[in-house]
Design a protein around this motif. Structure first.
Motif, PDB file in Angstrom:
ATOM      1  N   ASP A 128       0.873  -0.791  -0.025  1.00 24.56           N
ATOM      2  CA  ASP A 128       0.175  -0.065  -0.056  1.00 24.56           C
ATOM      3  C   ASP A 128       0.582   1.146   0.010  1.00 24.56           C
ATOM      4  OD1 ASP A 128      -2.644   1.646   0.601  1.00 24.56           O
ATOM      5  OD2 ASP A 128      -3.102   0.908   2.236  1.00 24.56           O
ATOM      6  N   LYS A 187       0.222   4.613   2.158  1.00 25.56           N
ATOM      7  CA  LYS A 187      -0.326   5.694   2.788  1.00 25.56           C
ATOM      8  C   LYS A 187      -0.664   6.908   2.812  1.00 25.56           C
ATOM      9  CE  LYS A 187      -1.395   1.870   6.108  1.00 25.56           C
ATOM     10  NZ  LYS A 187      -1.102   0.616   6.723  1.00 25.56           N
ATOM     11  N   GLY A 211      -6.464   6.945   3.767  1.00 23.54           N
ATOM     12  CA  GLY A 211      -7.247   5.557   3.643  1.00 23.54           C
ATOM     13  C   GLY A 211      -6.317   5.142   2.714  1.00 23.54           C
ATOM     14  N   PHE A 233      -5.879  -9.974   7.696  1.00 24.65           N
ATOM     15  CA  PHE A 233      -4.351  -8.949   7.232  1.00 24.65           C
ATOM     16  C   PHE A 233      -3.826  -8.378   7.824  1.00 24.65           C
ATOM     17  CE2 PHE A 233      -4.970  -4.545   5.542  1.00 24.65           C
ATOM     18  CZ  PHE A 233      -3.544  -4.592   5.588  1.00 24.65           C
ATOM     19  N   ASN A 252      -5.526  -6.374  10.526  1.00 24.04           N
ATOM     20  CA  ASN A 252      -6.804  -6.481  10.175  1.00 24.04           C
ATOM     21  C   ASN A 252      -7.299  -7.178  10.034  1.00 24.04           C
ATOM     22  OD1 ASN A 252      -6.296  -3.329  10.063  1.00 24.04           O
ATOM     23  ND2 ASN A 252      -5.251  -3.394   8.308  1.00 24.04           N
ATOM     24  N   ARG A 284     -10.264  -7.543   8.091  1.00 23.00           N
ATOM     25  CA  ARG A 284     -10.997  -7.764   6.860  1.00 23.00           C
ATOM     26  C   ARG A 284      -9.691  -7.142   5.388  1.00 23.00           C
ATOM     27  NH1 ARG A 284      -8.731  -3.027   5.765  1.00 23.00           N
ATOM     28  NH2 ARG A 284      -7.860  -2.297   7.988  1.00 23.00           N
ATOM     29  N   GLY A 310      -7.856  -5.385   2.327  1.00 24.03           N
ATOM     30  CA  GLY A 310      -7.560  -4.309   2.962  1.00 24.03           C
ATOM     31  C   GLY A 310      -7.867  -3.720   1.728  1.00 24.03           C
ATOM     32  N   ASP A 311      -7.883  -1.763   1.883  1.00 20.71           N
ATOM     33  CA  ASP A 311      -8.628  -1.251   0.769  1.00 20.71           C
ATOM     34  C   ASP A 311      -7.519  -0.235   0.747  1.00 20.71           C
ATOM     35  OD1 ASP A 311     -10.023   0.389  -1.080  1.00 20.71           O
ATOM     36  OD2 ASP A 311     -11.692   0.803   0.013  1.00 20.71           O
ATOM     37  N   PRO A 312      -6.846   0.164  -0.200  1.00 19.32           N
ATOM     38  CA  PRO A 312      -6.805  -0.763  -1.844  1.00 19.32           C
ATOM     39  C   PRO A 312      -6.275  -1.984  -2.126  1.00 19.32           C
ATOM     40  CG  PRO A 312      -5.400   1.025  -2.517  1.00 19.32           C
ATOM     41  CD  PRO A 312      -5.510   0.981  -0.886  1.00 19.32           C
ATOM     42  N   GLU A 313      -5.790  -2.582  -1.198  1.00 23.98           N
ATOM     43  CA  GLU A 313      -5.204  -4.168  -1.196  1.00 23.98           C
ATOM     44  C   GLU A 313      -5.908  -5.201  -2.476  1.00 23.98           C
ATOM     45  OE1 GLU A 313      -4.707  -2.295   1.447  1.00 23.98           O
ATOM     46  OE2 GLU A 313      -2.664  -3.144   1.827  1.00 23.98           O
TER      47      GLU A 313
HETATM   48  N1  GLY Z   1      -4.998  -0.271   3.410  1.00 21.30           N
HETATM   49  C1  GLY Z   1      -5.441  -0.644   4.681  1.00 21.30           C
HETATM   50  C2  GLY Z   1      -6.223  -1.035   5.035  1.00 21.30           C
HETATM   51  O1  GLY Z   1      -7.076  -1.315   4.198  1.00 21.30           O
HETATM   52  O2  GLY Z   1      -6.094  -0.832   6.336  1.00 21.30           O
END
Ligand code: GLY
Ligand code: AMP
Length: 423
Positions: free
Chosen positions: A212, A214, A226, A269, A285, A287, A289-292
């Protein structure tokens, strides 16, 4: 099958796109969704934290599988609410989502089960935290215990900065109750890697790696966001790193959760840092990842619905995850000014350039319909993704693809995947 996806970002768009590829799926709903998700799913106007309404909707529409994309509802117990009504749902229960919901919990878990992470102490009194800072070495890292939209981490270069940080988190309560407890931990250096995994309570299967970006600006300057872009796989996630993490991190985490009576089913994650002393866990995490997700799922060969079901049924050991032998890069198109002040409501053009392609994708993050137009509706607007035979090709393709859509105030980083050249 009828599937309900809960969430509204680029991550949920990528999940919905992947679910739509499953032959088993006849209908997809998304709550609340966005303008891009509306192209493949029926969006319903229910918020991710409205558990009663979500459960009632799932019963009424006879949903066969609900997938929770976001952290807040998971930590708040949405899975328990669905299960209490006998509904099938993918994600960790509340007592397991604490792995993300409380950093103090996750640090104590890692310490107890000897999982490599930065040295730390937890504090629930500001006085004790301030006293600890007197004898600490700098830089040092302060983390709000609870969810803080990814912004509850402060890297402090001096004692003064750290004292201000304790004030911000614990006294001014910038992140509300998330800062009632804080973790103060050792500052580590190294490359960061994101590793997503599917977990069925006992078995863990690792997806391909990603990285990512950040910070808001090129060269990792500017504020934390994000996520401004990703690439997959990470060239720094070598076979040796993988072997180490399989031995000392992944399965140990799943086993530790089970031993604590907090069986974890869903996505873990792993935010890893490849330090000079080996890989260490920066954070967990609970859930995707966003944007993974936007670069990982387009490379996944499996029918994702089979994998979700295996996690729920405890049969993940029978699934072999397969990823394409290629690469993907995501460049986030944001509203200029993000993550601070920015304007919304600008018309977006060019979506037709992505239609029918399976090498270029545009995942919507902050968009909505305004009449027949799709307009910007958030800080992060779109995630433009391209695949390529290798990382450099994928990166060149992704930047080409960014030219295919346009809106006023369009902003992006120009150095997503720069690290590829250093590999
Ligand atoms: N890309 C990091 C997250 O989803 O927390
Ligand atoms: P987290 O939300 O815990 O992933 O932290 C957000 C970001 O802060 C991470 O992606 C790292 O860049 C940085 N960070 C967190 N913990 C540390 C640490 N102990 N040492 C250095 N950087 C850190």
């Amino acid at each position: 099958m009828k599937v309900l996806i809960v969430g509204s970002g680029g991550r949920e768009h990528a999940i919905a796109w992947k679910v739509a590829k499953s032959e088993k799926v006849s209908k997809i709903y998304c709550a609340p969704g966005n303008a891009g998700i509306a192209g493949i799913a029926e969006c319903v106007n229910i918020g991710a934290m409205e558990f009663e309404k979500l459960v009632a909707f799932a019963k009424e529409k006879e949903i066969d599988l609900t997938i929770i994309g976001m952290d807040d509802p998971l930590v708040g117990g949405v899975v328990d609410a669905f299960e209490a009504e006998g509904l099938r749902v993918f994600g960790p229960r509340k007592n397991a989502a604490i792995l993300e919901g409380s950093k103090a919990f996750s640090k104590d878990l890692m310490k107890k089960y000897d999982i490599p992470t930065a040295a730390y102490e937890n504090f629930d009194s500001p006085e004790a935290a301030l006293e600890y800072l007197e004898t600490s070495t700098y830089p040092i890292v302060l983390k709000a215990d609870g969810l803080a939209l990814g912004k509850g981490v402060l890297i402090c270069n001096t004692k003064e900065e750290a004292k201000d940080g304790v004030k911000t988190l614990m006294l001014d309560k910038q992140f509300g109750n998330a800062g009632n407890t804080i973790v103060i931990e050792e500052f580590m250096t190294g490359r960061e890697v994101s590793v997503l995994s599917f977990v069925d309570g006992n078995t863990i299967k690792i997806m391909t790696s990603a990285q990512d970006h950040k910070r808001a600006k090129d060269n990792d300057e500017g504020l934390n966001t994000g996520g401004m872009g990703t690439f997959s796989p990470s060239p720094f996630y070598t076979a040796e790193v993988d072997e180490f993490c399989k031995k000392y991190i992944y399965q140990k985490t799943v086993d530790a959760m089970k031993a604590e009576g907090r069986e974890f089913k869903g996505i873990i994650f792993f935010g890893l840092m490849l330090t000079p002393n080996g890989p260490k866990v920066l954070e967990y995490n609970a859930r995707f990842g966003d944007p993974e997700t936007q670069v990982v799922l387009p490379r996944m060969k499996n029918d994702i619905v089979d994998v979700f079901e295996a996690c729920i049924d405890g049969t993940l050991d029978q699934i072999e995850l397969e990823f394409e032998d290629n690469a993907a890069v995501c460049v986030v198109l944001a509203s200029d000014g993000y993550p601070e002040h920015y304007e919304k409501g600008f018309k977006i053009t060019g979506f037709e350039n992505f239609e029918g392609r399976d090498d270029y994708f545009v995942f919507h993050a902050g968009t909505k319909y305004d009449g027949d137009d799709i307009v910007t509706n958030g800080g992060r607007v779109l995630g433009v993704v391209a695949k390529g035979e290798d990382l450099k090709t994928a990166r060149a393709n992704a930047y080409e693809a960014t030219k295919l859509v346009d809106f006023a105030n369009k902003y992006m980083r120009n150095d997503i995947g720069k690290a590829i050249d250093e590999a």
